[in-house]
Structure formats: C-alpha cells, structure tokens
Scaffold this motif. Sequence first.
Motif, mmCIF file in Angstrom:
data_model
loop_
_atom_site.group_PDB
_atom_site.id
_atom_site.type_symbol
_atom_site.label_atom_id
_atom_site.label_comp_id
_atom_site.label_asym_id
_atom_site.label_seq_id
_atom_site.Cartn_x
_atom_site.Cartn_y
_atom_site.Cartn_z
ATOM 1 N N HIS A 262 36.365 -96.188 -15.497
ATOM 2 C CA HIS A 262 36.363 -97.251 -14.485
ATOM 3 C C HIS A 262 36.631 -98.566 -15.200
ATOM 4 O O HIS A 262 35.791 -99.080 -15.931
ATOM 5 C CB HIS A 262 34.999 -97.274 -13.781
ATOM 6 C CG HIS A 262 34.919 -98.285 -12.695
ATOM 7 N ND1 HIS A 262 33.729 -98.674 -12.165
ATOM 8 C CD2 HIS A 262 35.877 -98.978 -12.019
ATOM 9 C CE1 HIS A 262 33.945 -99.571 -11.221
ATOM 10 N NE2 HIS A 262 35.249 -99.769 -11.122
ATOM 11 N N GLY B 26 21.568 -90.354 -9.059
ATOM 12 C CA GLY B 26 21.892 -91.517 -9.869
ATOM 13 C C GLY B 26 23.287 -91.516 -10.462
ATOM 14 O O GLY B 26 23.731 -92.521 -11.021
ATOM 15 N N GLU B 27 24.016 -90.413 -10.331
ATOM 16 C CA GLU B 27 25.370 -90.335 -10.888
ATOM 17 C C GLU B 27 26.325 -91.213 -10.086
ATOM 18 O O GLU B 27 26.324 -91.215 -8.864
ATOM 19 C CB GLU B 27 25.856 -88.882 -10.864
ATOM 20 C CG GLU B 27 27.188 -88.674 -11.535
ATOM 21 C CD GLU B 27 27.573 -87.198 -11.614
ATOM 22 O OE1 GLU B 27 28.616 -86.928 -12.230
ATOM 23 O OE2 GLU B 27 26.873 -86.341 -11.058
ATOM 24 N N THR B 28 27.162 -91.970 -10.782
ATOM 25 C CA THR B 28 28.157 -92.818 -10.135
ATOM 26 C C THR B 28 29.337 -91.966 -9.680
ATOM 27 O O THR B 28 29.829 -91.125 -10.434
ATOM 28 C CB THR B 28 28.648 -93.915 -11.104
ATOM 29 O OG1 THR B 28 27.522 -94.694 -11.502
ATOM 30 C CG2 THR B 28 29.684 -94.803 -10.460
ATOM 31 N N VAL B 29 29.779 -92.211 -8.453
ATOM 32 C CA VAL B 29 30.877 -91.450 -7.860
ATOM 33 C C VAL B 29 31.878 -92.424 -7.243
ATOM 34 O O VAL B 29 31.494 -93.352 -6.539
ATOM 35 C CB VAL B 29 30.358 -90.497 -6.757
ATOM 36 C CG1 VAL B 29 31.497 -89.655 -6.209
ATOM 37 C CG2 VAL B 29 29.228 -89.625 -7.264
ATOM 38 N N HIS B 30 33.151 -92.207 -7.498
ATOM 39 C CA HIS B 30 34.238 -93.002 -6.910
ATOM 40 C C HIS B 30 34.901 -92.173 -5.819
ATOM 41 O O HIS B 30 35.317 -91.042 -6.073
ATOM 42 C CB HIS B 30 35.262 -93.385 -7.980
ATOM 43 C CG HIS B 30 34.700 -94.280 -9.013
ATOM 44 N ND1 HIS B 30 34.732 -95.649 -8.896
ATOM 45 C CD2 HIS B 30 34.066 -94.012 -10.185
ATOM 46 C CE1 HIS B 30 34.149 -96.185 -9.952
ATOM 47 N NE2 HIS B 30 33.730 -95.212 -10.740
ATOM 48 N N ARG C 236 25.439 -91.783 0.071
ATOM 49 C CA ARG C 236 24.773 -91.357 -1.174
ATOM 50 C C ARG C 236 24.258 -89.926 -1.042
ATOM 51 O O ARG C 236 24.363 -89.127 -1.973
ATOM 52 C CB ARG C 236 23.649 -92.321 -1.519
ATOM 53 C CG ARG C 236 24.136 -93.700 -1.928
ATOM 54 C CD ARG C 236 23.028 -94.574 -2.494
ATOM 55 N NE ARG C 236 21.992 -94.864 -1.522
ATOM 56 C CZ ARG C 236 21.934 -95.937 -0.742
ATOM 57 N NH1 ARG C 236 22.902 -96.853 -0.820
ATOM 58 N NH2 ARG C 236 20.950 -96.119 0.108
ATOM 59 N N VAL D 28 32.501 -97.155 -4.377
ATOM 60 C CA VAL D 28 31.725 -96.727 -5.537
ATOM 61 C C VAL D 28 30.287 -96.569 -5.068
ATOM 62 O O VAL D 28 29.727 -97.475 -4.457
ATOM 63 C CB VAL D 28 31.786 -97.763 -6.684
ATOM 64 C CG1 VAL D 28 31.026 -97.256 -7.901
ATOM 65 C CG2 VAL D 28 33.220 -98.098 -7.043
ATOM 66 N N LEU D 29 29.692 -95.412 -5.361
ATOM 67 C CA LEU D 29 28.315 -95.188 -4.931
ATOM 68 C C LEU D 29 27.566 -94.382 -5.977
ATOM 69 O O LEU D 29 28.158 -93.859 -6.911
ATOM 70 C CB LEU D 29 28.288 -94.499 -3.564
ATOM 71 C CG LEU D 29 29.079 -93.196 -3.410
ATOM 72 C CD1 LEU D 29 28.209 -91.991 -3.705
ATOM 73 C CD2 LEU D 29 29.625 -93.110 -2.019
ATOM 74 N N ARG D 30 26.263 -94.315 -5.804
ATOM 75 C CA ARG D 30 25.417 -93.472 -6.655
ATOM 76 C C ARG D 30 24.799 -92.400 -5.787
ATOM 77 O O ARG D 30 24.274 -92.686 -4.718
ATOM 78 C CB ARG D 30 24.322 -94.286 -7.322
ATOM 79 C CG ARG D 30 24.847 -95.209 -8.377
ATOM 80 C CD ARG D 30 23.688 -95.710 -9.253
ATOM 81 N NE ARG D 30 24.157 -96.727 -10.155
ATOM 82 C CZ ARG D 30 24.680 -96.482 -11.351
ATOM 83 N NH1 ARG D 30 24.795 -95.264 -11.777
ATOM 84 N NH2 ARG D 30 25.090 -97.473 -12.105
ATOM 85 N N THR E 152 40.649 -98.356 -7.366
ATOM 86 C CA THR E 152 39.275 -98.111 -6.934
ATOM 87 C C THR E 152 39.119 -98.400 -5.449
ATOM 88 O O THR E 152 39.901 -99.134 -4.846
ATOM 89 C CB THR E 152 38.261 -98.981 -7.704
ATOM 90 O OG1 THR E 152 38.562 -100.351 -7.460
ATOM 91 C CG2 THR E 152 38.271 -98.693 -9.175
ATOM 92 N N GLU F 159 33.451 -91.664 -15.429
ATOM 93 C CA GLU F 159 32.659 -91.584 -14.210
ATOM 94 C C GLU F 159 33.336 -90.594 -13.265
ATOM 95 O O GLU F 159 34.541 -90.364 -13.338
ATOM 96 C CB GLU F 159 32.536 -92.961 -13.554
ATOM 97 C CG GLU F 159 31.745 -93.932 -14.408
ATOM 98 C CD GLU F 159 31.612 -95.314 -13.791
ATOM 99 O OE1 GLU F 159 32.180 -95.569 -12.699
ATOM 100 O OE2 GLU F 159 30.941 -96.148 -14.405
#
Length: 155
Positions: free
Chosen positions: A44, A95-99, A84, A61-63, A58, A21
């Motif tokens: 993750h 829609g991509e997960t980002v930390h 977002r 965490v968002l999309r 961590t 991710e």
Amino acid sequence: MTTTRTLIADARRILSDVPQEALGVDKISRWRAPRIVRVGAAWHIGVLLIDEFRVLATAEVLRAADPGRRGYTAESARARAERRAQALRGGFTTGETVHVGWEEIDVDAVDRGSSSGPLALIDGVPSVRWSSTGGYMPLEGYLRERIALLRGDGL
C-alpha cells in the motif's frame, strides 16, 4: 526518459522485504451471508497498491473485526461495522487490513501519454494525483517519499 513501468519495477525491488496488505473482493452467495474474500496481497503506497504484476488504485480500506453488539448513532457506523464483519466472515484475521474495491491501472497506457486511475503522463513525466482534489506530482518523488515512510527510513 524514466517510464512509469520502470518506476514501478524499482518500487517492487525496494519493497521486496516489506510486508504486504491483503486484497479482497466482495463475494455474494445465495446460501451464505455476504463476505469479503482474499484474492492476493499488495504493498500500500498512498493512492496505489502494487503487487508483483499489477498496479491498482486504492478504494476502501478496512480492518477485519467482529461488529459485536453496539448501539450505533449513525447508519454509516453500522455500515462500516458490517463491512468489517464481512471481511472476518471471508477468512481474514481480526485486525487484518483489507483493501476492497480497488481498480487496475493500465501502466502502459500512462506511458503512452494517457491517464489511468490516479496516474498520468504530464509533460512527459509520469505523475500521480494523490487526492481527488489535489494536483499531480511526479510519481518518482511520490514513490520515494511513500516508500521511505513505509520502510521507516525517514526522509
């Protein structure tokens, strides 16, 4: 004795074929709107992010998503939508997960008996605190369980 460094190296080997991710950082500019930009990728694993060279704790965490035009009943919902949108402006796909906001963990310090982030050496056993209010559990079992879930292997 099994070290934290050894457990993490084993985890990397097992995860080598699992997708990672995105890792992002906040970027503020005088000329552009605030955005979150890509700085890498990691696996993750619960409260941990593991990349090829580091172990991270961590945080957010968002999309990535377009906030659209919505009425918000809470300021917190507006703030989440803006975060977002910042990821989208920074180049992440919808829609991509980002930390974001992660912190590097000093694995060597843990192996020397100190603690770093959610990791600590408890009675000589590398351990992880899986929540801010939870207790420590052995890192080896934690990684085994979380990796099985991530890989879809079951338990």
